[in-house]
Scaffold this motif. Structure first.
Motif, short mmCIF file in Angstrom:
data_model
loop_
_atom_site.label_atom_id
_atom_site.label_comp_id
_atom_site.label_asym_id
_atom_site.label_seq_id
_atom_site.Cartn_x
_atom_site.Cartn_y
_atom_site.Cartn_z
N GLY A 95 30.86 36.82 44.64
CA GLY A 95 30.22 35.86 45.51
C GLY A 95 28.92 36.37 46.10
N TYR A 96 28.46 37.52 45.63
CA TYR A 96 27.23 38.11 46.17
C TYR A 96 25.99 37.38 45.63
CZ TYR A 96 29.82 42.13 47.99
OH TYR A 96 30.67 42.93 48.68
N SER A 97 24.99 37.21 46.48
CA SER A 97 23.72 36.64 46.04
C SER A 97 22.79 37.71 45.51
CB SER A 97 23.04 35.89 47.20
OG SER A 97 22.85 36.75 48.31
N THR A 98 22.99 38.97 45.95
CA THR A 98 22.19 40.09 45.46
C THR A 98 22.65 40.50 44.06
OG1 THR A 98 22.00 40.89 47.73
CG2 THR A 98 21.42 42.44 45.98
N ASN A 99 21.71 40.85 43.20
CA ASN A 99 22.06 41.25 41.84
C ASN A 99 22.88 42.54 41.84
OD1 ASN A 99 20.79 39.11 40.60
ND2 ASN A 99 18.86 40.21 40.30
N ILE A 100 23.97 42.52 41.09
CA ILE A 100 24.84 43.69 40.95
C ILE A 100 24.43 44.44 39.69
CG2 ILE A 100 27.21 44.48 40.58
CD1 ILE A 100 28.16 42.07 42.14
N THR A 101 24.23 45.73 39.82
CA THR A 101 23.82 46.55 38.67
C THR A 101 24.98 47.28 38.01
OG1 THR A 101 23.32 48.43 40.14
CG2 THR A 101 21.52 46.89 39.64
N ASN A 102 26.05 47.51 38.76
CA ASN A 102 27.17 48.26 38.18
C ASN A 102 28.45 47.97 38.96
OD1 ASN A 102 28.40 50.42 36.48
ND2 ASN A 102 28.64 51.43 38.44
N ILE A 103 29.54 47.84 38.21
CA ILE A 103 30.88 47.74 38.81
C ILE A 103 31.79 48.73 38.09
CG2 ILE A 103 32.92 46.29 39.11
CD1 ILE A 103 31.18 43.92 39.54
N SER A 104 32.35 49.66 38.84
CA SER A 104 33.24 50.67 38.28
C SER A 104 34.63 50.53 38.90
CB SER A 104 32.70 52.09 38.53
OG SER A 104 31.43 52.26 37.92
N ILE A 105 35.64 50.76 38.09
CA ILE A 105 37.02 50.68 38.56
C ILE A 105 37.56 52.10 38.71
CG2 ILE A 105 39.36 49.89 38.03
CD1 ILE A 105 36.26 48.21 36.56
N ASN A 133 53.20 53.81 38.13
CA ASN A 133 53.16 52.36 38.36
C ASN A 133 52.80 51.96 39.79
OD1 ASN A 133 55.51 53.03 39.70
ND2 ASN A 133 56.88 51.83 38.39
N LYS A 134 52.55 52.95 40.65
CA LYS A 134 52.14 52.64 42.02
C LYS A 134 50.85 53.37 42.38
CE LYS A 134 56.75 51.51 43.79
NZ LYS A 134 57.78 51.79 44.82
N MET A 135 49.97 53.47 41.39
CA MET A 135 48.65 54.05 41.65
C MET A 135 47.88 53.16 42.62
SD MET A 135 48.34 56.82 39.69
CE MET A 135 46.57 57.10 39.49
N TYR A 136 46.87 53.76 43.27
CA TYR A 136 45.96 53.00 44.12
C TYR A 136 44.70 52.69 43.32
CZ TYR A 136 48.81 54.13 48.21
OH TYR A 136 49.83 54.23 49.12
N TYR A 137 44.19 51.48 43.50
CA TYR A 137 42.99 51.06 42.78
C TYR A 137 41.93 50.54 43.76
CZ TYR A 137 45.81 51.27 38.53
OH TYR A 137 46.61 51.70 37.51
N ARG A 138 40.67 50.80 43.42
CA ARG A 138 39.57 50.24 44.18
C ARG A 138 38.40 50.01 43.22
NH1 ARG A 138 37.28 55.42 47.77
NH2 ARG A 138 36.19 56.47 46.05
N VAL A 139 37.42 49.26 43.67
CA VAL A 139 36.25 48.94 42.84
C VAL A 139 34.97 49.35 43.57
CG1 VAL A 139 34.89 47.03 41.90
CG2 VAL A 139 37.36 47.06 41.58
N PHE A 140 34.09 50.01 42.84
CA PHE A 140 32.78 50.42 43.35
C PHE A 140 31.74 49.43 42.85
CE2 PHE A 140 28.78 52.56 42.19
CZ PHE A 140 28.36 53.00 43.45
N VAL A 141 30.97 48.86 43.77
CA VAL A 141 29.96 47.86 43.42
C VAL A 141 28.59 48.37 43.85
CG1 VAL A 141 29.25 45.45 43.67
CG2 VAL A 141 31.67 46.05 43.87
N ALA A 142 27.66 48.48 42.90
CA ALA A 142 26.28 48.92 43.19
C ALA A 142 25.32 47.76 43.03
CB ALA A 142 25.89 50.06 42.26
N PHE A 143 24.33 47.67 43.93
CA PHE A 143 23.38 46.57 43.94
C PHE A 143 21.97 47.07 43.62
CE2 PHE A 143 26.74 45.73 47.00
CZ PHE A 143 27.19 44.47 46.63
N GLU A 144 21.11 46.13 43.26
CA GLU A 144 19.69 46.46 43.10
C GLU A 144 19.13 46.98 44.42
OE1 GLU A 144 17.43 43.18 41.70
OE2 GLU A 144 18.03 43.44 39.59
N GLY A 145 18.35 48.04 44.34
CA GLY A 145 17.79 48.63 45.54
C GLY A 145 18.53 49.87 46.00
N GLY A 146 19.71 50.14 45.40
CA GLY A 146 20.43 51.38 45.71
C GLY A 146 21.60 51.23 46.66
#
Length: 234
Positions: free
Chosen positions: A44-54, A88-101
């Motif tokens: 839902g971000y309006s800023t351009n996303i450059t990378n998404i890592s799991i 089967n009970k690992m923790y997960y998160r997502v890293f989101v990087a945007f234009e501009g750093g």
């Protein structure tokens, strides 16, 4: 009265913001489907996303390891499949990087079991569809058993598009695949399927799964199921 009105407006805004954020980044969904962990989200971000890592970790706070990235981080709906998690009970998160750093991490989630949706994985793309409602068997319009009990691939746009069809037996064992389909109407002799019975197929268009269905190959001398026999290419 004015204070009460201000409080009501504030609560309304807070509830609306929470509702809108339920399915969008930085909120993610982590589901366990038969031992396979599916991490999915909406952008839902309006800023351009450059990378998404799991990333995943045995600990919810540290020691995270990146297990993959998505090919198209700008997609409105996206996801990633951890096919063989070590626990089967690992923790997960997502890293989101945007234009501009700038960047953001989602909070950590453990997977919960989910049997409400059908989830297919095509390379790095997760395709999520609702399961069909229980009805009578309705054959595919693209892949079906013809009047001579051979299997028909009816793909009118085959000369213009890159199609791939994979076939599986009733036990989900891979049988074979057809990678080059130059004609809009192609007949596969039933001998290719080795025995009578139900078979499943996955139809890909330009690497994207567009249909997953089944068909029945009858024994010699037997008729195909109602609705399939007698179809002709258009």
């Amino acid at each position: 009265m004015h204070k009460f009105l201000i409080v009501c407006i504030y609560l309304s805004i807070a509830i609306s913001a929470r509702t809108m954020a339920q399915d969008t980044l930085p909120v993610i969904k982590v589901k366990n489907l038969s031992g396979r962990v599916i991490i999915s989200w909406k952008n839902g971000y309006s800023t351009n996303i450059t990378n998404i890592s799991i990333q995943r970790s045995f600990d919810s706070l540290k020691n995270y390891t990146t297990i993959g990235t998505v090919l198209n981080p700008q997609n409105k709906e996206n996801g990633f499949a951890d096919v063989k998690p070590p626990y089967n009970k690992m923790y997960y998160r997502v890293f989101v990087a945007f234009e501009g750093g700038s960047y953001v991490y989602t909070r950590s989630y453990r997977p919960v079991k989910d049997t409400s949706r059908i989830i297919s994985v095509v390379k790095d793309t997760v395709v999520i569809t609702e399961p069909p409602k229980p009805t009578g068997y309705v054959p595919s319009k693209r892949v079906y058993t013809g009047k001579d009990n051979n299997v028909v691939l009816n793909l009118p746009e085959a000369p213009q598009k890159k199609y791939l069809v994979k076939f599986f037996d009733e036990d989900d064992n891979f049988v074979f695949e057809v990678t080059k389909i130059p004609e809009p109407y192609l007949v596969l002799e039933k001998v290719n399927f080795m025995h009578a019975g139900w078979f499943f197929f996955e139809l890909y268009e330009n690497g994207i799964l567009i249909e997953k269905h089944k068909f029945f190959v009858p024994k010699d001398g037997k008729a195909a199921l109602p609705g399939e026999q007698g179809k002709k290419g258009k």
